[in-house]
Design a protein around this motif. Structure first.
Motif, PDB file in Angstrom:
ATOM      1  N   CYS A 165      -8.526   7.409  -1.050  1.00  0.00           N
ATOM      2  CA  CYS A 165      -8.841   6.331  -1.968  1.00  0.00           C
ATOM      3  C   CYS A 165      -8.557   4.981  -1.314  1.00  0.00           C
ATOM      4  O   CYS A 165      -7.877   4.906  -0.293  1.00  0.00           O
ATOM      5  CB  CYS A 165      -8.062   6.463  -3.269  1.00  0.00           C
ATOM      6  N   GLU A 166      -9.100   3.942  -1.926  1.00  0.00           N
ATOM      7  CA  GLU A 166      -8.885   2.583  -1.454  1.00  0.00           C
ATOM      8  C   GLU A 166      -8.359   1.773  -2.627  1.00  0.00           C
ATOM      9  O   GLU A 166      -8.946   1.794  -3.713  1.00  0.00           O
ATOM     10  CB  GLU A 166     -10.204   2.009  -0.940  1.00  0.00           C
ATOM     11  N   VAL A 167      -7.250   1.056  -2.427  1.00  0.00           N
ATOM     12  CA  VAL A 167      -6.606   0.301  -3.501  1.00  0.00           C
ATOM     13  C   VAL A 167      -6.200  -1.082  -2.991  1.00  0.00           C
ATOM     14  O   VAL A 167      -6.071  -1.300  -1.792  1.00  0.00           O
ATOM     15  CB  VAL A 167      -5.356   1.036  -4.040  1.00  0.00           C
ATOM     16  N   ILE A 168      -5.980  -1.987  -3.946  1.00  0.00           N
ATOM     17  CA  ILE A 168      -5.437  -3.299  -3.620  1.00  0.00           C
ATOM     18  C   ILE A 168      -4.035  -3.382  -4.213  1.00  0.00           C
ATOM     19  O   ILE A 168      -3.787  -2.882  -5.321  1.00  0.00           O
ATOM     20  CB  ILE A 168      -6.335  -4.447  -4.136  1.00  0.00           C
ATOM     21  N   VAL A 169      -3.105  -3.973  -3.487  1.00  0.00           N
ATOM     22  CA  VAL A 169      -1.718  -4.095  -3.939  1.00  0.00           C
ATOM     23  C   VAL A 169      -1.606  -5.316  -4.846  1.00  0.00           C
ATOM     24  O   VAL A 169      -1.897  -6.440  -4.432  1.00  0.00           O
ATOM     25  CB  VAL A 169      -0.748  -4.227  -2.740  1.00  0.00           C
TER      26      VAL A 169
ATOM     27  N   ILE B 258       3.822  -3.525   3.760  1.00  0.00           N
ATOM     28  CA  ILE B 258       2.779  -3.710   2.753  1.00  0.00           C
ATOM     29  C   ILE B 258       3.127  -4.923   1.886  1.00  0.00           C
ATOM     30  O   ILE B 258       4.259  -5.079   1.441  1.00  0.00           O
ATOM     31  CB  ILE B 258       2.637  -2.440   1.889  1.00  0.00           C
ATOM     32  N   ARG B 259       2.123  -5.778   1.645  1.00  0.00           N
ATOM     33  CA  ARG B 259       2.311  -7.010   0.882  1.00  0.00           C
ATOM     34  C   ARG B 259       1.283  -7.108  -0.241  1.00  0.00           C
ATOM     35  O   ARG B 259       0.241  -6.457  -0.207  1.00  0.00           O
ATOM     36  CB  ARG B 259       2.139  -8.234   1.794  1.00  0.00           C
ATOM     37  N   ASN B 260       1.553  -7.966  -1.229  1.00  0.00           N
ATOM     38  CA  ASN B 260       0.601  -8.236  -2.302  1.00  0.00           C
ATOM     39  C   ASN B 260      -0.717  -8.703  -1.696  1.00  0.00           C
ATOM     40  O   ASN B 260      -0.734  -9.501  -0.765  1.00  0.00           O
ATOM     41  CB  ASN B 260       1.126  -9.314  -3.246  1.00  0.00           C
ATOM     42  N   GLY B 261      -1.819  -8.203  -2.226  1.00  0.00           N
ATOM     43  CA  GLY B 261      -3.138  -8.583  -1.745  1.00  0.00           C
ATOM     44  C   GLY B 261      -3.690  -7.684  -0.661  1.00  0.00           C
ATOM     45  O   GLY B 261      -4.881  -7.748  -0.352  1.00  0.00           O
ATOM     46  N   ASP B 262      -2.856  -6.847  -0.063  1.00  0.00           N
ATOM     47  CA  ASP B 262      -3.342  -5.928   0.969  1.00  0.00           C
ATOM     48  C   ASP B 262      -4.289  -4.898   0.344  1.00  0.00           C
ATOM     49  O   ASP B 262      -4.028  -4.373  -0.739  1.00  0.00           O
ATOM     50  CB  ASP B 262      -2.195  -5.161   1.632  1.00  0.00           C
ATOM     51  N   ILE B 263      -5.368  -4.616   1.023  1.00  0.00           N
ATOM     52  CA  ILE B 263      -6.262  -3.538   0.626  1.00  0.00           C
ATOM     53  C   ILE B 263      -5.953  -2.365   1.541  1.00  0.00           C
ATOM     54  O   ILE B 263      -5.987  -2.493   2.761  1.00  0.00           O
ATOM     55  CB  ILE B 263      -7.737  -3.959   0.739  1.00  0.00           C
ATOM     56  N   LEU B 264      -5.594  -1.246   0.922  1.00  0.00           N
ATOM     57  CA  LEU B 264      -5.129  -0.082   1.668  1.00  0.00           C
ATOM     58  C   LEU B 264      -6.087   1.087   1.503  1.00  0.00           C
ATOM     59  O   LEU B 264      -6.592   1.338   0.411  1.00  0.00           O
ATOM     60  CB  LEU B 264      -3.739   0.345   1.177  1.00  0.00           C
ATOM     61  N   ARG B 265      -6.290   1.805   2.578  1.00  0.00           N
ATOM     62  CA  ARG B 265      -7.037   3.065   2.555  1.00  0.00           C
ATOM     63  C   ARG B 265      -6.018   4.181   2.695  1.00  0.00           C
ATOM     64  O   ARG B 265      -5.278   4.248   3.679  1.00  0.00           O
ATOM     65  CB  ARG B 265      -8.030   3.112   3.709  1.00  0.00           C
TER      66      ARG B 265
ATOM     67  N   GLY C 215      -0.236  12.499   5.129  1.00  0.00           N
ATOM     68  CA  GLY C 215      -1.188  11.474   4.728  1.00  0.00           C
ATOM     69  C   GLY C 215      -1.066  10.223   5.585  1.00  0.00           C
ATOM     70  O   GLY C 215      -0.075  10.021   6.299  1.00  0.00           O
ATOM     71  N   LYS C 216      -2.086   9.390   5.515  1.00  0.00           N
ATOM     72  CA  LYS C 216      -2.106   8.158   6.298  1.00  0.00           C
ATOM     73  C   LYS C 216      -2.372   6.966   5.398  1.00  0.00           C
ATOM     74  O   LYS C 216      -3.134   7.063   4.440  1.00  0.00           O
ATOM     75  CB  LYS C 216      -3.193   8.221   7.372  1.00  0.00           C
ATOM     76  N   ILE C 217      -1.763   5.835   5.737  1.00  0.00           N
ATOM     77  CA  ILE C 217      -1.999   4.576   5.049  1.00  0.00           C
ATOM     78  C   ILE C 217      -2.487   3.589   6.097  1.00  0.00           C
ATOM     79  O   ILE C 217      -1.853   3.419   7.134  1.00  0.00           O
ATOM     80  CB  ILE C 217      -0.715   4.029   4.402  1.00  0.00           C
ATOM     81  N   ARG C 218      -3.605   2.932   5.787  1.00  0.00           N
ATOM     82  CA  ARG C 218      -4.148   1.971   6.738  1.00  0.00           C
ATOM     83  C   ARG C 218      -4.573   0.718   5.978  1.00  0.00           C
ATOM     84  O   ARG C 218      -5.211   0.799   4.931  1.00  0.00           O
ATOM     85  CB  ARG C 218      -5.348   2.606   7.437  1.00  0.00           C
ATOM     86  N   ARG C 219      -4.195  -0.437   6.479  1.00  0.00           N
ATOM     87  CA  ARG C 219      -4.609  -1.710   5.890  1.00  0.00           C
ATOM     88  C   ARG C 219      -6.024  -1.994   6.366  1.00  0.00           C
ATOM     89  O   ARG C 219      -6.288  -2.059   7.561  1.00  0.00           O
ATOM     90  CB  ARG C 219      -3.678  -2.830   6.341  1.00  0.00           C
ATOM     91  N   VAL C 220      -6.956  -2.172   5.400  1.00  0.00           N
ATOM     92  CA  VAL C 220      -8.356  -2.372   5.760  1.00  0.00           C
ATOM     93  C   VAL C 220      -8.882  -3.738   5.346  1.00  0.00           C
ATOM     94  O   VAL C 220     -10.039  -4.061   5.607  1.00  0.00           O
ATOM     95  CB  VAL C 220      -9.258  -1.261   5.168  1.00  0.00           C
TER      96      VAL C 220
END
Length: 117
Positions: free
Chosen positions: A6-10, A49-56, A77-82
């Motif tokens: 999934c892709e989310v925004i913080v 991870i910061r506010n506004g980051d979009i993460l995959r 699992g993996k977390i990547r800032r996109v």
């Protein structure tokens, strides 16, 4: 549910907590096009991870903790800032604020007194 991407925004970050055995948990409110949810990241992966980051998230997991749904990653699992700040999202409803029950718990409660399910 386990092993999805999934892709989310913080939207919000919380102060990290430490468990009794010394592990760090970083908590965030994240959102996608459908709703927002609490996301917990164990270990050092969450400290950048910061506010506004979009993460995959690859290998994500949604699970109940004390009756509330939370998002996390599986062990592999993996977390990547996109990206940053430019994503369509839905803040309401926050599904982590809803009380959830499993099917087993629902069956154990039985029918309500007025005969409704």
């Amino acid at each position: 549910m386990r092993g999805f991407d999934c892709e989310v925004i913080v939207l919000e970050t919380a102060v990290p907590t430490t468990t009794r055995d010394g592990q760090t948990i970083h908590s965030f409110i994240v959102a996608d096009r459908t709703a927002s949810i609490m996301m917990n990241i164990w270990g050092d992966d969450g400290k950048h991870i910061r506010n506004g980051d979009i993460l995959r998230l690859e290998g994500a997991e949604a699970k109940l903790f004390k009756g509330f749904l939370q998002l996390t990653t599986t062990r592999y699992g993996k977390i990547r800032r996109v990206g940053e700040d430019t994503m369509v999202f839905q803040e309401v409803p926050n599904i982590s604020k809803m009380q959830w029950v499993t099917e087993e718990e629902s069956r154990a409660m039985g029918p309500k007194e007025d005969g409704q399910c």
